[in-house]
Design a protein around this motif. Sequence first.
Motif, PDB file in Angstrom:
ATOM      1  N   LYS A  45       0.826  -1.207   0.000  1.00  0.00           N
ATOM      2  CA  LYS A  45       0.000   0.000   0.000  1.00  0.00           C
ATOM      3  C   LYS A  45       0.867   1.267   0.000  1.00  0.00           C
ATOM      4  CE  LYS A  45      -3.886   2.144   2.331  1.00  0.00           C
ATOM      5  NZ  LYS A  45      -4.832   2.094   3.439  1.00  0.00           N
ATOM      6  N   ALA A  46       2.012   1.206   0.681  1.00  0.00           N
ATOM      7  CA  ALA A  46       2.932   2.343   0.754  1.00  0.00           C
ATOM      8  C   ALA A  46       3.867   2.402  -0.458  1.00  0.00           C
ATOM      9  CB  ALA A  46       3.749   2.275   2.039  1.00  0.00           C
ATOM     10  N   SER A  47       3.651   1.525  -1.423  1.00  0.00           N
ATOM     11  CA  SER A  47       4.478   1.454  -2.649  1.00  0.00           C
ATOM     12  C   SER A  47       5.949   1.189  -2.355  1.00  0.00           C
ATOM     13  CB  SER A  47       4.328   2.728  -3.489  1.00  0.00           C
ATOM     14  OG  SER A  47       2.997   2.890  -3.885  1.00  0.00           O
ATOM     15  N   ILE A  48       6.211   0.422  -1.310  1.00  0.00           N
ATOM     16  CA  ILE A  48       7.569   0.006  -0.970  1.00  0.00           C
ATOM     17  C   ILE A  48       7.786  -1.367  -1.589  1.00  0.00           C
ATOM     18  CG2 ILE A  48       9.148  -0.625   0.898  1.00  0.00           C
ATOM     19  CD1 ILE A  48       7.579   1.418   2.657  1.00  0.00           C
ATOM     20  N   PRO A  49       8.771  -1.490  -2.483  1.00  0.00           N
ATOM     21  CA  PRO A  49       8.985  -2.784  -3.147  1.00  0.00           C
ATOM     22  C   PRO A  49       9.370  -3.881  -2.157  1.00  0.00           C
ATOM     23  CG  PRO A  49      10.628  -1.167  -3.851  1.00  0.00           C
ATOM     24  CD  PRO A  49       9.735  -0.492  -2.890  1.00  0.00           C
ATOM     25  N   ILE A  50       8.804  -5.040  -2.378  1.00  0.00           N
ATOM     26  CA  ILE A  50       9.078  -6.211  -1.551  1.00  0.00           C
ATOM     27  C   ILE A  50       9.727  -7.260  -2.434  1.00  0.00           C
ATOM     28  CG2 ILE A  50       8.104  -7.960  -0.023  1.00  0.00           C
ATOM     29  CD1 ILE A  50       5.569  -6.192   0.133  1.00  0.00           C
ATOM     30  N   ALA A  51      10.789  -7.858  -1.925  1.00  0.00           N
ATOM     31  CA  ALA A  51      11.462  -8.928  -2.664  1.00  0.00           C
ATOM     32  C   ALA A  51      11.505 -10.177  -1.795  1.00  0.00           C
ATOM     33  CB  ALA A  51      12.876  -8.504  -3.048  1.00  0.00           C
TER      34      ALA A  51
END
Length: 161
Positions: A45-51
């Motif tokens: 939701k916060a547009s923080i990329p997750i890998a």
Amino acid sequence: ELLQEYGVCLNIQTLILEKQDYFFKHLSRITIIEPALTLMEKLKKASIPIALASSSSKELIKRILDTFKLNHFFSVIQSGDDVENGKPAPDIFLLTAEKLSVKPEECIVIEDSLNGVQAGHAAGMTVVAVPNEYTKMLDFSYADYRIESLDEFYGLEVVRL
């Protein structure tokens, strides 16, 4: 070790396949840890990329992500098949940062294994250890932070959600 110690003759590849088959048959028994799902939803939701940087095989990762419909959370997915040296070598985390187009020092690694914590540290990333019931007694001194639950993640000084 079994061969040397007890004379047990096993084909390691056969044993690995049997373990994998057993895991796949019982995959439906696994439940997603609610704080992990909540964290991924907040980051997305916060547009923080997750890998996802796992030592597991591509096949296993794909099976788990498909089963639990988690693929949409991850910008990058790397497996142990993608690197020559597995954890505790930093290779998988460095490759993941490269694929995300970010510097290693801009990454936060969340790990429950000792090898993963050491790999994240060696990669120059901020490491948060979240030991599980099998790893809680290990020395996670390479971690920058140690928390007992992902619910505690939001209180860390490096987290800005």
